[in-house]
Motif scaffolding. Structure first.
Motif, PDB file in Angstrom:
ATOM      1  N   TRP A  24       0.833  -1.198   0.000  1.00 43.43           N
ATOM      2  CA  TRP A  24       0.000   0.000   0.000  1.00 43.43           C
ATOM      3  C   TRP A  24       0.870   1.251   0.000  1.00 43.43           C
ATOM      4  O   TRP A  24       2.062   1.211   0.283  1.00 43.43           O
ATOM      5  N   CYS A  25       0.230   2.389  -0.321  1.00 45.45           N
ATOM      6  CA  CYS A  25       0.909   3.684  -0.247  1.00 45.45           C
ATOM      7  C   CYS A  25       0.120   4.598   0.680  1.00 45.45           C
ATOM      8  O   CYS A  25      -0.904   4.204   1.254  1.00 45.45           O
ATOM      9  N   SER A  26       0.548   5.832   0.801  1.00 44.06           N
ATOM     10  CA  SER A  26       0.000   6.733   1.821  1.00 44.06           C
ATOM     11  C   SER A  26      -1.446   7.129   1.575  1.00 44.06           C
ATOM     12  O   SER A  26      -2.111   7.619   2.492  1.00 44.06           O
ATOM     13  N   ILE A  27      -1.957   6.947   0.363  1.00 49.70           N
ATOM     14  CA  ILE A  27      -3.342   7.358   0.104  1.00 49.70           C
ATOM     15  C   ILE A  27      -4.316   6.176   0.097  1.00 49.70           C
ATOM     16  O   ILE A  27      -5.494   6.349  -0.212  1.00 49.70           O
ATOM     17  N   HIS A  28      -3.834   4.990   0.432  1.00 50.46           N
ATOM     18  CA  HIS A  28      -4.746   3.851   0.530  1.00 50.46           C
ATOM     19  C   HIS A  28      -5.568   3.913   1.822  1.00 50.46           C
ATOM     20  O   HIS A  28      -5.111   4.455   2.832  1.00 50.46           O
ATOM     21  N   ARG A  29      -6.763   3.375   1.755  1.00 48.71           N
ATOM     22  CA  ARG A  29      -7.670   3.318   2.903  1.00 48.71           C
ATOM     23  C   ARG A  29      -7.406   2.012   3.645  1.00 48.71           C
ATOM     24  O   ARG A  29      -7.816   0.937   3.208  1.00 48.71           O
ATOM     25  N   MET A  30      -6.738   2.109   4.756  1.00 44.13           N
ATOM     26  CA  MET A  30      -6.241   0.933   5.441  1.00 44.13           C
ATOM     27  C   MET A  30      -7.336   0.071   6.058  1.00 44.13           C
ATOM     28  O   MET A  30      -7.108  -1.098   6.379  1.00 44.13           O
ATOM     29  N   THR A  31      -8.519   0.605   6.229  1.00 41.43           N
ATOM     30  CA  THR A  31      -9.621  -0.165   6.816  1.00 41.43           C
ATOM     31  C   THR A  31     -10.445  -0.877   5.751  1.00 41.43           C
ATOM     32  O   THR A  31     -11.410  -1.567   6.089  1.00 41.43           O
ATOM     33  N   PHE A  32     -10.091  -0.739   4.482  1.00 41.00           N
ATOM     34  CA  PHE A  32     -10.873  -1.332   3.397  1.00 41.00           C
ATOM     35  C   PHE A  32     -10.333  -2.714   3.027  1.00 41.00           C
ATOM     36  O   PHE A  32      -9.127  -2.905   2.883  1.00 41.00           O
ATOM     37  N   LYS A  33     -11.250  -3.641   2.884  1.00 37.60           N
ATOM     38  CA  LYS A  33     -10.881  -4.990   2.462  1.00 37.60           C
ATOM     39  C   LYS A  33     -10.234  -4.919   1.075  1.00 37.60           C
ATOM     40  O   LYS A  33     -10.734  -4.266   0.162  1.00 37.60           O
ATOM     41  N   GLY A  34      -9.125  -5.603   0.925  1.00 37.98           N
ATOM     42  CA  GLY A  34      -8.414  -5.608  -0.344  1.00 37.98           C
ATOM     43  C   GLY A  34      -7.131  -4.801  -0.310  1.00 37.98           C
ATOM     44  O   GLY A  34      -6.275  -4.950  -1.171  1.00 37.98           O
ATOM     45  N   VAL A  35      -7.018  -3.916   0.683  1.00 30.88           N
ATOM     46  CA  VAL A  35      -5.768  -3.170   0.829  1.00 30.88           C
ATOM     47  C   VAL A  35      -4.781  -4.036   1.605  1.00 30.88           C
ATOM     48  O   VAL A  35      -5.031  -4.446   2.731  1.00 30.88           O
ATOM     49  N   CYS A  36      -3.647  -4.317   0.957  1.00 31.47           N
ATOM     50  CA  CYS A  36      -2.668  -5.236   1.550  1.00 31.47           C
ATOM     51  C   CYS A  36      -1.775  -4.514   2.538  1.00 31.47           C
ATOM     52  O   CYS A  36      -1.292  -3.429   2.254  1.00 31.47           O
ATOM     53  N   ARG A  37      -1.541  -5.097   3.658  1.00 28.92           N
ATOM     54  CA  ARG A  37      -0.577  -4.593   4.626  1.00 28.92           C
ATOM     55  C   ARG A  37       0.687  -5.437   4.548  1.00 28.92           C
ATOM     56  O   ARG A  37       0.636  -6.613   4.189  1.00 28.92           O
ATOM     57  N   PRO A  38       1.825  -4.859   4.932  1.00 27.51           N
ATOM     58  CA  PRO A  38       3.072  -5.639   4.859  1.00 27.51           C
ATOM     59  C   PRO A  38       3.069  -6.767   5.893  1.00 27.51           C
ATOM     60  O   PRO A  38       2.375  -6.700   6.888  1.00 27.51           O
TER      61      PRO A  38
END
Length: 209
Positions: free
Chosen positions: A195-209
């Motif tokens: 992910w990058c700084s403009i991704h919505r971290m609470t949204f399903k599908g956004v990958c975390r390291p």
């Protein structure tokens, strides 16, 4: 709120504005948002007050228009409208307060920025805007109400321009084409790049390291 939420039945595109004016309101604003379902970028809302009786037959639900048609409609609306205004809520705030509240906050910001101020709102969807102004919510209002259609175009074009700028900063995600939605290429980039700084971290599908 004036009346109950209206169903998306085929109506004359200025019928809701005319009804509000017949009930004594003068500055009737259409309100809509763009980017609610995206994985990245802000949610953007617009509010538009059109002159009484002025129709814009080329303006429809922005999702049903081509990018070129939206850009042309954007220019026409800006020339024709009594007032237009934008509200933008960042991904960080979306993660903190949830997307529904963020979308309503963007709508509130847009409404409060109108000059002249609106005295009645026609709002796309089923949730009223927390602005202390009489209003009517319209299911699929961007398809049946010209002021809301105009707001949908303004919000969509403005947000697309934001995402185009983010593409230049983060080219790996192809934000210029997917606008932050969860397309196959975007999801693939999330898996490979993260992910990058403009991704919505609470949204399903956004990958975390």
């Amino acid at each position: 709120m004036f009346g109950a939420p209206a169903a998306a039945e085929p109506v004359e595109p200025l019928a809701h504005e005319s009804e509000a004016r017949s009930n004594g309101f003068h500055c009737v604003a259409g309100v809509d948002e763009a980017g609610r379902g995206c994985l990245a970028g802000p949610v953007v809302a617009a509010a538009v007050i059109l002159p009484e009786g002025v129709d814009l037959p080329g303006v429809h639900d922005s999702k049903c228009m081509t990018a070129h048609a939206r850009e042309e409609a954007f220019r026409i609306i800006q020339r024709t409208a009594i007032a237009t205004a934008i509200g933008v809520v960042s991904p960080a705030v979306i993660d903190r307060i949830n997307i529904l509240r963020a979308a309503l906050e963007a709508m509130r910001m847009a409404v409060m920025a109108l000059d002249p101020s609106a005295d009645f709102l026609l709002v796309d969807g089923i949730h009223p805007v927390p602005a202390g102004i009489p209003q009517r919510t319209l299911k699929k209002g961007d398809r049946i109400c010209r002021s809301i259609s105009a707001a949908s175009v303004i919000a969509k074009v403005y947000r697309d321009r934001i995402m185009g700028a983010y593409h230049r900063q983060y080219p790996a995600y192809a934000f210029d084409s997917n606008k932050g939605y969860g397309t196959r290429d975007h999801l693939s980039a999330l898996r490979t790049v993260g992910w990058c700084s403009i991704h919505r971290m609470t949204f399903k599908g956004v990958c975390r390291p």
